[in-house]
Write a protein that holds these residues in place. Sequence first.
Motif, PDB file in Angstrom:
ATOM      1  N   PHE A  81       0.830  -1.201   0.000  1.00 61.37           N
ATOM      2  CA  PHE A  81       0.000   0.000   0.000  1.00 61.37           C
ATOM      3  C   PHE A  81       0.869   1.257   0.000  1.00 61.37           C
ATOM      4  N   THR A  82       1.931   1.246   0.808  1.00 64.96           N
ATOM      5  CA  THR A  82       2.843   2.393   0.865  1.00 64.96           C
ATOM      6  C   THR A  82       3.497   2.628  -0.489  1.00 64.96           C
ATOM      7  N   ALA A  83       3.915   1.544  -1.137  1.00 61.46           N
ATOM      8  CA  ALA A  83       4.540   1.666  -2.454  1.00 61.46           C
ATOM      9  C   ALA A  83       3.566   2.264  -3.467  1.00 61.46           C
ATOM     10  N   LEU A  84       2.289   1.851  -3.389  1.00 66.71           N
ATOM     11  CA  LEU A  84       1.281   2.395  -4.304  1.00 66.71           C
ATOM     12  C   LEU A  84       1.074   3.887  -4.064  1.00 66.71           C
ATOM     13  N   VAL A  85       1.045   4.284  -2.787  1.00 64.81           N
ATOM     14  CA  VAL A  85       0.907   5.705  -2.459  1.00 64.81           C
ATOM     15  C   VAL A  85       2.090   6.488  -3.007  1.00 64.81           C
ATOM     16  N   ARG A  86       3.294   5.953  -2.830  1.00 60.58           N
ATOM     17  CA  ARG A  86       4.487   6.648  -3.301  1.00 60.58           C
ATOM     18  C   ARG A  86       4.503   6.753  -4.827  1.00 60.58           C
ATOM     19  N   LEU A  87       3.970   5.740  -5.509  1.00 56.77           N
ATOM     20  CA  LEU A  87       3.875   5.820  -6.970  1.00 56.77           C
ATOM     21  C   LEU A  87       2.925   6.928  -7.390  1.00 56.77           C
ATOM     22  N   LEU A  88       1.827   7.083  -6.648  1.00 60.15           N
ATOM     23  CA  LEU A  88       0.877   8.155  -6.955  1.00 60.15           C
ATOM     24  C   LEU A  88       1.485   9.528  -6.714  1.00 60.15           C
ATOM     25  N   VAL A  89       2.334   9.623  -5.686  1.00 58.34           N
ATOM     26  CA  VAL A  89       2.941  10.906  -5.322  1.00 58.34           C
ATOM     27  C   VAL A  89       4.186  11.204  -6.175  1.00 58.34           C
ATOM     28  N   HIS A  90       4.680  10.197  -6.879  1.00 56.98           N
ATOM     29  CA  HIS A  90       5.933  10.363  -7.623  1.00 56.98           C
ATOM     30  C   HIS A  90       5.934  11.562  -8.580  1.00 56.98           C
ATOM     31  N   PRO A  91       4.840  11.835  -9.311  1.00 56.89           N
ATOM     32  CA  PRO A  91       4.855  13.029 -10.170  1.00 56.89           C
ATOM     33  C   PRO A  91       5.145  14.313  -9.393  1.00 56.89           C
ATOM     34  N   PHE A 142      -0.980   8.046   5.963  1.00 59.61           N
ATOM     35  CA  PHE A 142      -0.374   7.708   7.256  1.00 59.61           C
ATOM     36  C   PHE A 142      -1.413   7.732   8.368  1.00 59.61           C
ATOM     37  N   PHE A 143      -2.255   8.780   8.416  1.00 55.12           N
ATOM     38  CA  PHE A 143      -3.242   8.896   9.481  1.00 55.12           C
ATOM     39  C   PHE A 143      -4.327   7.831   9.360  1.00 55.12           C
ATOM     40  N   LEU A 144      -4.646   7.415   8.143  1.00 49.88           N
ATOM     41  CA  LEU A 144      -5.596   6.313   7.975  1.00 49.88           C
ATOM     42  C   LEU A 144      -5.064   5.045   8.633  1.00 49.88           C
ATOM     43  N   LEU A 145      -3.805   4.734   8.360  1.00 48.06           N
ATOM     44  CA  LEU A 145      -3.204   3.544   8.973  1.00 48.06           C
ATOM     45  C   LEU A 145      -3.111   3.692  10.482  1.00 48.06           C
ATOM     46  N   TYR A 146      -2.751   4.878  10.932  1.00 41.75           N
ATOM     47  CA  TYR A 146      -2.634   5.118  12.371  1.00 41.75           C
ATOM     48  C   TYR A 146      -3.964   4.851  13.073  1.00 41.75           C
ATOM     49  N   HIS A 147      -5.045   5.409  12.548  1.00 48.38           N
ATOM     50  CA  HIS A 147      -6.352   5.243  13.189  1.00 48.38           C
ATOM     51  C   HIS A 147      -6.881   3.818  13.015  1.00 48.38           C
ATOM     52  N   LEU A 148      -6.609   3.214  11.864  1.00 52.55           N
ATOM     53  CA  LEU A 148      -7.085   1.849  11.629  1.00 52.55           C
ATOM     54  C   LEU A 148      -6.514   0.882  12.655  1.00 52.55           C
ATOM     55  N   PHE A 149      -5.238   1.043  12.990  1.00 53.34           N
ATOM     56  CA  PHE A 149      -4.593   0.110  13.918  1.00 53.34           C
ATOM     57  C   PHE A 149      -4.527   0.653  15.347  1.00 53.34           C
ATOM     58  N   SER A 150      -5.279   1.733  15.603  1.00 54.66           N
ATOM     59  CA  SER A 150      -5.387   2.258  16.970  1.00 54.66           C
ATOM     60  C   SER A 150      -6.765   2.006  17.557  1.00 54.66           C
ATOM     61  N   ASN A 151      -7.699   1.497  16.760  1.00 54.83           N
ATOM     62  CA  ASN A 151      -9.073   1.275  17.218  1.00 54.83           C
ATOM     63  C   ASN A 151      -9.393  -0.207  17.268  1.00 54.83           C
ATOM     64  N   SER A 152     -10.000  -0.616  18.369  1.00 54.48           N
ATOM     65  CA  SER A 152     -10.352  -2.033  18.527  1.00 54.48           C
ATOM     66  C   SER A 152     -11.600  -2.416  17.739  1.00 54.48           C
ATOM     67  N   LEU A 162       2.661  -0.360  15.119  1.00 56.43           N
ATOM     68  CA  LEU A 162       3.636  -0.967  14.220  1.00 56.43           C
ATOM     69  C   LEU A 162       3.218  -0.833  12.756  1.00 56.43           C
ATOM     70  N   ALA A 163       1.914  -0.924  12.460  1.00 57.74           N
ATOM     71  CA  ALA A 163       1.447  -0.790  11.083  1.00 57.74           C
ATOM     72  C   ALA A 163       1.812   0.578  10.515  1.00 57.74           C
ATOM     73  N   ALA A 164       1.594   1.632  11.295  1.00 59.17           N
ATOM     74  CA  ALA A 164       1.957   2.978  10.859  1.00 59.17           C
ATOM     75  C   ALA A 164       3.476   3.132  10.782  1.00 59.17           C
ATOM     76  N   ALA A 165       4.193   2.469  11.698  1.00 58.52           N
ATOM     77  CA  ALA A 165       5.655   2.511  11.663  1.00 58.52           C
ATOM     78  C   ALA A 165       6.182   1.878  10.381  1.00 58.52           C
ATOM     79  N   LEU A 166       5.543   0.794   9.942  1.00 54.35           N
ATOM     80  CA  LEU A 166       5.936   0.159   8.683  1.00 54.35           C
ATOM     81  C   LEU A 166       5.764   1.123   7.518  1.00 54.35           C
ATOM     82  N   TYR A 167       4.662   1.862   7.544  1.00 47.21           N
ATOM     83  CA  TYR A 167       4.433   2.861   6.490  1.00 47.21           C
ATOM     84  C   TYR A 167       5.564   3.885   6.496  1.00 47.21           C
ATOM     85  N   VAL A 168       5.923   4.383   7.667  1.00 49.82           N
ATOM     86  CA  VAL A 168       6.961   5.405   7.782  1.00 49.82           C
ATOM     87  C   VAL A 168       8.304   4.871   7.294  1.00 49.82           C
TER      88      VAL A 168
END
Length: 254
Positions: free
Chosen positions: A31-41, A103-113, A219-225
């Motif tokens: 997912f991070t790689a896909l985001v970076r490809l979108l931001v590459h331009p 980043f914030f999507l991943l942070y909130h996704l893995f911070s909520n039970s 850890l999920a957000a850390a992986l993104y970072v």
Amino acid sequence: MSAFASLVEGLAELLEPLFQASAAAAAIVLFTALVRLLVHPLSRASARGQRARAALQPQIAALRKKHGKNPEKLQKAVLELHAKEKVSPLSGCLPSLFQLPAFFLLYHLFSNSRIGGEANSLLAHQLFAAPLGDRWADALGDGGILGGAGLVYLALFVIVAAVATFNYRRTKRMMAANAPVAAAGGDQGAQQVPGLGAITKVMPLMSFLTLFTVAVVPLAAALYVVTSTTWSAIERAVLYRDMPGAAPAAAVLG
């Protein structure tokens, strides 16, 4: 949030035959790689802007010499020069800003039970022995630094420290290469863009802040970072390989 959770779960299912229990972690990297490809331009545009700003340095030095005793007039003249040449002095911030939502999507996704009124099943996934929803403090409390989860974080810290050191040396080298031109204008260089002087002083150290981020977020957000930071180091070494002082850094990455 439910849609994003479904996306991560879908990617994890696709990757499960290859990565087994760490499929969700692999999905986050993908997912991070896909985001970076979108931001590459935007990154390419930022590199073009950096080259354009470097090309303006002789004109800026002349303006400093002309308006050296009048900081306000110097600042206005430099900003007008940037506007005339259609160069934004802060365009390099755009790639980072456009990544923040992911980043914030991943942070909130893995911070909520619970997600969408149901139990968050993604919290059961792990990267080796480390749950994706846990933080470094949890790893220290469950086995310590050399425990299963602690070793996962130790590996991430090593990667981040290596990338941060590479970025630090590269940034210092590029700043040193541009220093003779900047020095030609005297001490008023920091006044050319509001706040740019302070940013320039702390810029080489910014990469090391990633260590703190990795330590406090799930850890999920850390992986993104970690993935995004590593991508940035390689991307910038390639895109800025022809900039003064950047050639040795580009050679290191082949």
